[in-house]
Design a protein around this motif. Structure first.
Motif, mmCIF file in Angstrom:
data_model
loop_
_atom_site.group_PDB
_atom_site.id
_atom_site.type_symbol
_atom_site.label_atom_id
_atom_site.label_comp_id
_atom_site.label_asym_id
_atom_site.label_seq_id
_atom_site.Cartn_x
_atom_site.Cartn_y
_atom_site.Cartn_z
ATOM 1 N N PHE A 52 7.852 7.902 -17.727
ATOM 2 C CA PHE A 52 6.480 7.789 -17.226
ATOM 3 C C PHE A 52 5.938 6.374 -17.464
ATOM 4 C CE2 PHE A 52 1.883 8.037 -17.275
ATOM 5 C CZ PHE A 52 1.609 8.823 -16.161
ATOM 6 N N ASP A 53 6.105 5.878 -18.682
ATOM 7 C CA ASP A 53 5.614 4.536 -19.030
ATOM 8 C C ASP A 53 6.252 3.454 -18.158
ATOM 9 O OD1 ASP A 53 4.043 5.708 -20.945
ATOM 10 O OD2 ASP A 53 5.254 5.047 -22.658
ATOM 11 N N ALA A 54 7.562 3.535 -17.972
ATOM 12 C CA ALA A 54 8.286 2.545 -17.163
ATOM 13 C C ALA A 54 7.793 2.534 -15.721
ATOM 14 C CB ALA A 54 9.784 2.824 -17.215
ATOM 15 N N LEU A 55 7.591 3.723 -15.156
ATOM 16 C CA LEU A 55 7.175 3.818 -13.754
ATOM 17 C C LEU A 55 5.685 3.541 -13.573
ATOM 18 C CD1 LEU A 55 9.437 6.821 -12.813
ATOM 19 C CD2 LEU A 55 9.623 4.510 -11.864
ATOM 20 N N GLU A 56 4.903 3.792 -14.606
ATOM 21 C CA GLU A 56 3.479 3.474 -14.538
ATOM 22 C C GLU A 56 3.267 1.953 -14.454
ATOM 23 O OE1 GLU A 56 -0.497 5.291 -16.572
ATOM 24 O OE2 GLU A 56 0.889 4.267 -17.948
ATOM 25 N N SER B 251 0.835 -1.207 0.000
ATOM 26 C CA SER B 251 0.000 0.000 0.000
ATOM 27 C C SER B 251 0.865 1.251 0.000
ATOM 28 C CB SER B 251 -0.926 0.019 1.214
ATOM 29 O OG SER B 251 -1.807 -1.078 1.170
ATOM 30 N N THR B 252 1.917 1.250 0.824
ATOM 31 C CA THR B 252 2.845 2.379 0.864
ATOM 32 C C THR B 252 3.547 2.529 -0.483
ATOM 33 O OG1 THR B 252 3.179 2.182 3.238
ATOM 34 C CG2 THR B 252 4.898 3.333 2.013
ATOM 35 N N ALA B 253 3.959 1.412 -1.066
ATOM 36 C CA ALA B 253 4.629 1.445 -2.373
ATOM 37 C C ALA B 253 3.706 2.049 -3.430
ATOM 38 C CB ALA B 253 5.071 0.043 -2.785
ATOM 39 N N ALA B 254 2.468 1.583 -3.479
ATOM 40 C CA ALA B 254 1.497 2.095 -4.458
ATOM 41 C C ALA B 254 1.295 3.603 -4.286
ATOM 42 C CB ALA B 254 0.172 1.350 -4.336
ATOM 43 N N ALA B 255 1.159 4.048 -3.047
ATOM 44 C CA ALA B 255 0.981 5.475 -2.764
ATOM 45 C C ALA B 255 2.211 6.279 -3.188
ATOM 46 C CB ALA B 255 0.697 5.686 -1.280
ATOM 47 N N VAL C 249 5.292 -0.125 -12.978
ATOM 48 C CA VAL C 249 5.593 -0.448 -11.578
ATOM 49 C C VAL C 249 4.396 -0.098 -10.693
ATOM 50 C CG1 VAL C 249 7.111 0.014 -9.614
ATOM 51 C CG2 VAL C 249 8.079 -0.144 -11.915
ATOM 52 N N TYR C 250 3.823 1.075 -10.914
ATOM 53 C CA TYR C 250 2.649 1.522 -10.153
ATOM 54 C C TYR C 250 1.500 0.514 -10.279
ATOM 55 C CZ TYR C 250 -1.411 4.445 -8.920
ATOM 56 O OH TYR C 250 -2.571 4.929 -8.378
ATOM 57 N N PHE C 251 1.220 0.063 -11.502
ATOM 58 C CA PHE C 251 0.150 -0.914 -11.702
ATOM 59 C C PHE C 251 0.469 -2.255 -11.031
ATOM 60 C CE2 PHE C 251 -1.181 1.591 -15.695
ATOM 61 C CZ PHE C 251 -2.176 2.264 -14.995
ATOM 62 N N ASP C 252 1.736 -2.670 -11.061
ATOM 63 C CA ASP C 252 2.166 -3.882 -10.345
ATOM 64 C C ASP C 252 1.823 -3.771 -8.864
ATOM 65 O OD1 ASP C 252 3.262 -5.166 -12.542
ATOM 66 O OD2 ASP C 252 5.343 -4.650 -12.057
ATOM 67 N N GLU C 253 2.153 -2.623 -8.283
ATOM 68 C CA GLU C 253 1.913 -2.401 -6.844
ATOM 69 C C GLU C 253 0.416 -2.426 -6.534
ATOM 70 O OE1 GLU C 253 4.302 -2.766 -5.038
ATOM 71 O OE2 GLU C 253 6.083 -1.865 -5.903
ATOM 72 N N GLN C 254 -0.369 -1.791 -7.394
ATOM 73 C CA GLN C 254 -1.822 -1.790 -7.185
ATOM 74 C C GLN C 254 -2.400 -3.208 -7.251
ATOM 75 O OE1 GLN C 254 -3.391 1.308 -9.907
ATOM 76 N NE2 GLN C 254 -3.986 2.314 -8.011
ATOM 77 N N ARG C 255 -1.880 -4.002 -8.186
ATOM 78 C CA ARG C 255 -2.305 -5.403 -8.305
ATOM 79 C C ARG C 255 -1.955 -6.192 -7.040
ATOM 80 N NH1 ARG C 255 -1.294 -5.380 -13.561
ATOM 81 N NH2 ARG C 255 0.914 -5.776 -13.217
ATOM 82 N N SER C 256 -0.752 -5.965 -6.520
ATOM 83 C CA SER C 256 -0.318 -6.630 -5.288
ATOM 84 C C SER C 256 -1.211 -6.268 -4.103
ATOM 85 C CB SER C 256 1.136 -6.276 -4.953
ATOM 86 O OG SER C 256 2.010 -6.832 -5.896
ATOM 87 N N VAL C 257 -1.552 -4.989 -4.007
ATOM 88 C CA VAL C 257 -2.438 -4.535 -2.927
ATOM 89 C C VAL C 257 -3.770 -5.273 -3.008
ATOM 90 C CG1 VAL C 257 -3.797 -2.578 -2.048
ATOM 91 C CG2 VAL C 257 -1.389 -2.248 -2.635
ATOM 92 N N GLU C 258 -4.325 -5.355 -4.205
ATOM 93 C CA GLU C 258 -5.619 -6.014 -4.403
ATOM 94 C C GLU C 258 -5.530 -7.511 -4.106
ATOM 95 O OE1 GLU C 258 -9.524 -6.687 -4.935
ATOM 96 O OE2 GLU C 258 -8.491 -4.823 -4.485
ATOM 97 N N GLU C 259 -4.455 -8.146 -4.550
ATOM 98 C CA GLU C 259 -4.260 -9.581 -4.297
ATOM 99 C C GLU C 259 -4.163 -9.858 -2.800
ATOM 100 O OE1 GLU C 259 -0.466 -11.511 -5.439
ATOM 101 O OE2 GLU C 259 -1.712 -12.959 -6.518
ATOM 102 N N LEU C 260 -3.406 -9.014 -2.094
ATOM 103 C CA LEU C 260 -3.257 -9.188 -0.650
ATOM 104 C C LEU C 260 -4.563 -8.912 0.085
ATOM 105 C CD1 LEU C 260 0.314 -7.771 -0.406
ATOM 106 C CD2 LEU C 260 -0.369 -9.978 0.584
ATOM 107 N N ARG C 261 -5.309 -7.949 -0.403
ATOM 108 C CA ARG C 261 -6.629 -7.674 0.189
ATOM 109 C C ARG C 261 -7.501 -8.933 0.125
ATOM 110 N NH1 ARG C 261 -11.611 -6.090 -0.666
ATOM 111 N NH2 ARG C 261 -11.484 -6.314 -2.916
ATOM 112 N N MET C 262 -7.474 -9.602 -1.028
ATOM 113 C CA MET C 262 -8.243 -10.837 -1.190
ATOM 114 C C MET C 262 -7.706 -11.963 -0.319
ATOM 115 S SD MET C 262 -10.714 -10.058 -3.176
ATOM 116 C CE MET C 262 -11.391 -11.694 -3.483
#
Length: 142
Positions: free
Chosen positions: A119-123, A97-101, A125-138
């Motif tokens: 921007f594309d390269a870091l975006e 969550s901290t990483a995504a933020a 990474v951002y999407f990876d982090e958001q996916r991880s947050v969602e996976e962990l939430r589940m």
């Protein structure tokens, strides 16, 4: 603009330090996970180590491109030692969550300097982090 660059380098170093912490945390948890959950979670945590190594490399390359000096120190936030899988997942959730933020804060800074490749390269990474947050939430749901 030097100042925009400096702010971005500072933010990227924060993200890099956080990735270095994640590498240490996930490697630690992969080693200590026990019981029935070891079957799945040891592999999961090792996959997260590799993902964090990849993210760190992306961030490091961005810092180099901006003529900054990349940190070699991990973020000082303590890593909770536990062999309890629930606690591990909660710590992982907080970390992702901290990483995504952090990446969410970085993207507008990259946009402001007009570097679309960065921007594309870091975006990604951002999407990876958001996916991880969602996976962990589940994973944390009963």
């Amino acid at each position: 603009d030097m100042m925009a660059n400096d702010d971005l380098i500072t933010a990227l170093n924060k993200a890099l330090a956080w990735e270095l912490r994640a590498i240490a945390m996930y490697a630690h948890y992969a080693a200590y996970i026990s019981g029935i959950h070891r079957l799945h979670l040891a592999e999961h945590f090792n996959t997260e180590v590799n993902e964090s190594v990849t993210h760190a490399a992306t961030v490091r390359a961005a810092i180099v491109k901006l003529d900054g000096e990349a940190t070699t120190e991990r973020d000082a936030t303590p890593i909770v030692h536990t062999s309890n899988f629930q606690e591990m997942l909660e710590e992982a959730y907080a970390t992702e969550s901290t990483a995504a933020a952090t990446y969410g804060m970085i993207l507008p800074l990259v946009e402001s300097i007009g570097d679309t490749e960065l921007f594309d390269a870091l975006e990604v990474v951002y999407f990876d982090e958001q996916r991880s947050v969602e996976e962990l939430r589940m994973m944390l749901k009963d």
